[in-house]
Scaffold this active site. Sequence first.
Site, PDB file in Angstrom:
ATOM      1  N   LYS A   1     -11.076  -8.758  -7.597  1.00  3.02           N
ATOM      2  CA  LYS A   1     -11.343  -8.022  -6.360  1.00  3.02           C
ATOM      3  C   LYS A   1     -11.019  -6.535  -6.543  1.00  3.02           C
ATOM      4  CE  LYS A   1      -9.692  -7.825  -1.554  1.00  3.02           C
ATOM      5  NZ  LYS A   1      -8.707  -8.360  -0.608  1.00  3.02           N
TER       6      LYS A   1
ATOM      7  N   GLU B   1      -6.632 -10.270  -5.426  1.00  2.00           N
ATOM      8  CA  GLU B   1      -6.485 -11.403  -4.498  1.00  2.00           C
ATOM      9  C   GLU B   1      -7.563 -12.472  -4.652  1.00  2.00           C
ATOM     10  OE1 GLU B   1      -6.206  -9.592  -0.607  1.00  2.00           O
ATOM     11  OE2 GLU B   1      -4.025  -9.431  -0.858  1.00  2.00           O
TER      12      GLU B   1
ATOM     13  N   ASP C   1       0.809  -1.221   0.000  1.00  2.24           N
ATOM     14  CA  ASP C   1       0.000   0.000   0.000  1.00  2.24           C
ATOM     15  C   ASP C   1       0.844   1.275   0.000  1.00  2.24           C
ATOM     16  OD1 ASP C   1      -1.368  -2.299   0.986  1.00  2.24           O
ATOM     17  OD2 ASP C   1      -3.072  -1.031   1.495  1.00  2.24           O
TER      18      ASP C   1
END
Length: 807
Positions: free
Chosen positions: A623, A502, A364
């Site tokens: 996702k 994911e 991130d």
Amino acid sequence: MTLPETEGWQLTYQGWLPEQQQHREAICVLGNGRFATRGAFEGAAPGDTHYPGTYMAGGYNRRTSTVSGRGVENEDLVNLPNWLCLNFRPAEGDWLDFDTVEWLDYRQTLDLRHGVLTWHLHFRDPAGRETRLTSRRLMHMGDSHLAAIHWELEPVNWTGALHIRSGIDGGVENLGVARYRALETRHLDVLATEFFSDEAVLLRSMTNQSRIDLANAARTRAWQADGRGPEARERVETDAYLGHDLTLQAEPGQPIRVEKVAALYSGRDRAICEPGIDATAAVERAPGFDELLRSHAKAWERYWRGWDVTLHTDNNGDAEEQTVLRLHIFHLLQTTSLHTTDLDVGVPARGLHGEAYRGHIFWDELFILPLLNLHSPEISRALLMYRYRRLPEARRAASAEGLRGAMYPWQSGSSGREETQTLHLNPASGRWLPDDTHRQRHVNAAIAHNIWRYYEVSGDTDFMAFAGAEMILSIAQFWASLATYNPERQRYEIHGVVGPDEFHTRYPDSDTIGLSNNAYTNVMAAWCLHIAEQALEVIGPTPRNELLDRLEIDQAELARWQEIGQRMFIPFHGDGIISQFEGYEQLEELDWAGYRERYGNIQRLDRILEAEGEDINRYQASKQADLLMLFYLFPRQQIESLLAEMGYELDAEAIPRNIAYYEARTSHGSTLSNIVHSWVLARSDRQRSWDLFGNALISDLGDSQGGTTKEGIHLGAMAGTVDLALRGYTGMEPQDGVLWLDPMLPDGLHEVEHKIHYRGHWIHLVINHTRLTLRLEEGPWPPVRIGYRDRIHDLHQGETLELAYER
Ligand code: BGC
């Protein structure tokens, strides 16, 4: 989720809503980059409604739990002793309990400008006593070891004695995330307690595996309206709690003041003797609340001078976007500030705001560092040093897999080993399942990208010479050894990995983890191999030869990297669609409409399908942005030329076609996804981009992931929204010493005004629908080079550059 009222620098929650309290606690966290404390009421005990939690950057501990008969080790960011503990009761009444009083007024305000959390409370207890309480709290942004609370308490319709209880509770556990509660939750041992003066206490504790030595000290003072102190003061000590009970006389119209000053130290701190000695001294020396508030607010002012962003939007009436962006900057700086530069830490994906993801560090930072680079590059550098210190561990991880170079973990914590949990619980089915997401090797590309981008903005060749280039080269070496040659295709391929999406960790019905040729991973690997060469160039000949010698990389290996980069395989299908991974297009199409109808929120389709006995791996359902990450990270020309070097051509309409293809197949089960989709649509579909920006903006405030924010904010999305407004919509791209701009503000965004720190210069920018105005406020020689359209302009100190711009 009830949104707070937002105005300028303030967010206010009105009314007591117990079911939303933990969410508000996460939004109202106060911190300073070293410590952070959730916005729980001081008197609250942990439970379903409240969860007071305090976390320290880098404060990890490992425990082994038994799950289905198996020992499973996890490393957690530890919930530290609760320093908040402060409550009151009338002599004949009970301690204030938010759940039992009748609320006459409840207001909880977060002041972003000064970093203060305030409660204005007015309540009636079961015996009919009405009381008003105003509480103010800070975690000091200047002296990062100090925190303070101030209370003003006033009976409305009663007179008599009241008791104040104030102390520190060391009997805390990690109970913040329901699905982790079946695992080991105790991470702290209390070592000693001490009443070290009439008004102050000290609690010593230690994490029970990592042996982090902790000291919490607190001093409590109270005054009646006439200035007199408490009539009585008693020591209270039970189990792991110690504190004082004070007795005062209360009368309507005669407010009582209470002040608690706390200090938090750890054995990992610098410039200390011993945490207990330093915590005690800090509390003894600390001034009163008002003075602490003054110096704290000044420290925040200094941050805001370089960090504030002014947006003029359609919504300026209620200024929502403006305030929310400030909230996002606020939480970023509370998680990672100048204090962080003194620490050996990365940025936890969920901030220091809760226990989700156990405080681990993922990729991130890719969404966070660009913003730090442009405002506080010294913080970026410190965060990159966290990775540098873990380079030996990353080398060990690569070599354990029979690979060369450095392989950084998907989830990182204390030592830099892989911290991804081996099993995770699907709350929808109640089943523990293997977690295969650790195969996200693309985290390595994210680290290399962060290093390179930091360099582009800061021009910090010293960092590159002693740390940056070594990491980039070690990562390139890893990619080169992971890639295998397919003689039939005459191309290099990467197998056994998981991309950012994911939902796909293996092929349907396969026993083997990982996918082949995830396009994002392959392009990024090729980019790393290419940038390694440039990294060697920027550091100059002597450091370069030194580094190549140390890493035992010769010319033949460098030539091989070039060859791999140029011959990397990228899967395509249909009409120029880049396949997310090889075979993605052969997966079944999902009945999106049907699932939406049945479940409403289908962001976590993986959990929904598993609970149905199905497998998300079977479907073309992602996702989050995966392939589209490429268009997020690189401007169009750059991605086109990267692909061209590999021998692939993208036609003019290929990018929008790819965006549309994946837009239709993405559930946005990660908050990062809206950022990327909004970014990549900024040019082709301004309205949709602006709408997605709006979604990203309220990811946490509106809890759009359905109950996850209370476990910690999503810092990547928070920083990502600010970055989208500052870099995305202005097309800001530092490259080869030139700061390029190419604005494309959406209709709803009329003007963006902010300051950036670029290569040692402070530049003030105003960008609207008709012009770009840049003023070089201060900075060293040489001037800044600004690129717009096909021209480069030199901007000298004190000069203003105005460029007309037509959308
Ligand atoms: C996302 C990852 C992200 C992680 C931590 C996951 O839900 O899929 O991309 O790194 O959360 O924020």
